[in-house]
Design a protein around this motif. Structure first.
Motif, PDB file in Angstrom:
ATOM      1  N   ARG A   1       0.828  -1.202   0.000  1.00 43.33           N
ATOM      2  CA  ARG A   1       0.000   0.000   0.000  1.00 43.33           C
ATOM      3  C   ARG A   1       0.862   1.251   0.000  1.00 43.33           C
ATOM      4  O   ARG A   1       1.893   1.318   0.661  1.00 43.33           O
TER       5      ARG A   1
ATOM      6  N   ASN B   1      -9.327   2.133   3.376  1.00 43.04           N
ATOM      7  CA  ASN B   1     -10.235   3.126   2.824  1.00 43.04           C
ATOM      8  C   ASN B   1     -11.457   3.286   3.721  1.00 43.04           C
ATOM      9  O   ASN B   1     -11.633   2.542   4.690  1.00 43.04           O
TER      10      ASN B   1
ATOM     11  N   ALA C   1      -9.503   8.053   4.137  1.00 40.86           N
ATOM     12  CA  ALA C   1      -8.580   7.497   3.146  1.00 40.86           C
ATOM     13  C   ALA C   1      -7.207   8.143   3.244  1.00 40.86           C
ATOM     14  O   ALA C   1      -6.174   7.457   3.227  1.00 40.86           O
TER      15      ALA C   1
ATOM     16  N   SER D   1      -9.751   4.626  -3.836  1.00 45.01           N
ATOM     17  CA  SER D   1      -8.976   3.889  -2.829  1.00 45.01           C
ATOM     18  C   SER D   1      -9.726   2.643  -2.365  1.00 45.01           C
ATOM     19  O   SER D   1      -9.114   1.610  -2.072  1.00 45.01           O
TER      20      SER D   1
ATOM     21  N   ARG E   1      -4.202   1.179  -9.925  1.00 44.32           N
ATOM     22  CA  ARG E   1      -4.757   2.500  -9.675  1.00 44.32           C
ATOM     23  C   ARG E   1      -5.152   3.255 -10.948  1.00 44.32           C
ATOM     24  O   ARG E   1      -6.244   3.855 -10.993  1.00 44.32           O
TER      25      ARG E   1
ATOM     26  N   TYR F   1      -2.915   6.531   4.919  1.00 43.81           N
ATOM     27  CA  TYR F   1      -1.560   6.502   4.363  1.00 43.81           C
ATOM     28  C   TYR F   1      -0.530   7.115   5.310  1.00 43.81           C
ATOM     29  O   TYR F   1       0.630   7.272   4.946  1.00 43.81           O
TER      30      TYR F   1
ATOM     31  N   ASP G   1      -8.073  -1.011  -2.822  1.00 44.94           N
ATOM     32  CA  ASP G   1      -7.866  -1.855  -1.636  1.00 44.94           C
ATOM     33  C   ASP G   1      -8.675  -3.145  -1.709  1.00 44.94           C
ATOM     34  O   ASP G   1      -8.179  -4.223  -1.369  1.00 44.94           O
TER      35      ASP G   1
ATOM     36  N   GLU H   1     -10.332  10.194  -5.119  1.00 46.29           N
ATOM     37  CA  GLU H   1      -9.500   9.271  -4.346  1.00 46.29           C
ATOM     38  C   GLU H   1     -10.332   8.425  -3.379  1.00 46.29           C
ATOM     39  O   GLU H   1     -10.020   7.247  -3.161  1.00 46.29           O
TER      40      GLU H   1
END
Length: 441
Positions: free
Chosen positions: A4, A71, A232, A326, A336, A236, A330, A322
């Protein structure tokens, strides 16, 4: 499954989150919501909504996102509460629907940049807006804006979103400061500042049921709350970052941009006798384009303003894409770029409907209904369902003790649900009134 992605730095995350928050809501919607809801009276309620409800709600989304590393939909399952995935799904749906009409407005901005270069809207602001705001021209500009959004999100978290927002946010701030400084030189600007900064609390009392849902929806919209975006983005993050500190920076910077937008817009409106009026989806464009046509160097200033607006629109649209992207990346481990193109194309097709004159309907549905529902459910989850171990994620990377975390938790348990539920009630009532009176059609 591929590893990820993560932000390359804390600064990159903050720029991305600020970029999500700083969007059309700040520069397109905020000044005109303020103008039509009593000026400084609306500003007071909006600031209270941002700091008393928006800030602690942002912490909820950050806690859920970083704790789960997932997400907005999968986060609840990862935390052990699979029956609560609907809460995240509402947010992702809100993000998806918002992107569809947001891209249409982004297309308007592109058309106005072209109009600034050619002088197309000078002297005929209303006619110009009518020619670009619906139909094939609007759909074409909508397609261009969506294509740019897709390209950035397809580039990834670090190389796409982070890199783009590191450029756009400083540019927005610099250009807005310049516009505000220029606005202060205009004859009549003092009247604009007075309307913007001198609250009449009687206006709040007499218009409470309309100001509160507008201000709360504006706060959620400008902070990107209820969309699943901040969940989301926080997923990260590294474990050592301070969530309260990052949230405070994001909220303050977002608010500064909104206030700067007011300082740029209100002197212009006052100088051209357009200080108050209705707030249809196109009012900002018609009023400002008309104002630029009356002012010295207005064509150049108009170009600068609409470039700022384009940067703001893109910095938020990439976050709106996004959130659903995402989830697909996921959940299904799809590349992507393919996801960004697929989700973006579906949102583009849905956006054809608002491109034929229904932006106001879509906007109010999100403001008044979807966002309050999403925020209400994540507050109920954090306050009454999530275990203490998940809630203690708030204190990681900080010097916060259990007392501070507990105080925040009780605020989330009691105050936020009550305020948001009341706001939702008023929002549904106002939206229903708009439907039955034909205001959207």
């Amino acid at each position: 499954m591929a590893q990820r992605e993560t932000w390359t730095s804390r600064v990159g995350f903050i720029f991305a989150a600020v970029g999500s928050a700083v969007g059309l809501g700040n520069i397109w919607s905020f000044p005109f919501q303020t103008a039509s809801n009593g000026g400084a009276a609306f500003l007071v309620v909006y600031l209270l909504a941002v700091f008393l409800i928006g800030f602690p709600t942002m912490l909820i989304e950050f806690v859920i996102g970083r704790r789960s590393k997932q997400n907005a939909v999968s986060a609840f399952s990862e935390l052990g509460y699979g029956n609560w995935t609907f809460a995240g799904a509402i947010g992702v749906f809100a993000s998806f629907i918002t992107l569809s009409f947001y891209s249409v407005v982004g297309g308007w901005v592109i058309s106005y940049i072209v109009g600034s270069v050619t002088g197309g809207y000078l002297g005929q602001a209303g006619t110009f807006f009518g020619s670009i705001s619906s139909g094939t021209v609007a759909i074409g500009a909508h397609a261009v804006f969506m294509a740019v959004t897709i390209a950035i999100v397809a580039g990834g978290v670090a190389d796409g979103i982070e890199r783009a927002t590191k450029f756009m946010i400083p540019a927005i701030l610099v250009l807005l400061v310049g516009l505000a400084a220029w606005g202060s030189t205009l004859a009549g600007s003092a009247a604009g500042y007075a309307y913007y900064l001198s609250p009449d609390f009687g206006v709040i009392a007499s218009n409470f049921t309309s100001i509160v849902p507008s201000a709360m929806g504006q706060a959620f919209f400008t902070l990107s709350l209820g969309f699943g975006v901040m969940i989301a983005y926080a997923s990260y993050l590294g474990r050592d970052d301070s969530l309260p500190a990052d949230s405070a920076i994001i909220v303050v910077l977002n608010t500064v941009v909104a206030l700067l937008a007011g300082f740029a817009v209100f002197p212009i409106l006052a100088a051209t006798d357009a200080l108050t009026g209705s707030t249809g989806a196109g009012t900002a464009f018609v009023a400002l384009a008309g104002a630029f046509g009356q002012l010295p160097a207005g064509q150049v200033i108009g170009l600068v303003f609409f470039v700022v607006l384009l940067f703001a629109a893109l910095s938020s649209s990439i976050s709106l894409l996004e959130a659903p992207a995402s989830y697909v990346v996921d959940r299904y481990d799809v590349a992507r770029p393919k996801v960004a193109v697929g989700v973006g194309l579906v949102s583009f097709v849905i956006g054809i409907v608002p491109a034929y004159g229904y932006v106001g309907l879509f906007n109010d549905f999100v403001f008044n209904i979807l966002l309050p529902i999403a925020v209400l459910f994540i507050a109920l989850f954090a306050g009454w369902v999530a275990n203490r171990e998940s809630i203690d994620e708030l204190g990681r990377g900080t010097a916060l003790g259990q007392g501070a975390t507990t105080l925040w938790l009780w605020w989330v348990r009691v105050v936020i649900p009550i305020v948001v539920a009341y706001t939702l009630y008023l929002g549904v009532t106002n939206f229903y009134t708009g439907l039955t009176t034909g205001a959207y059609f």
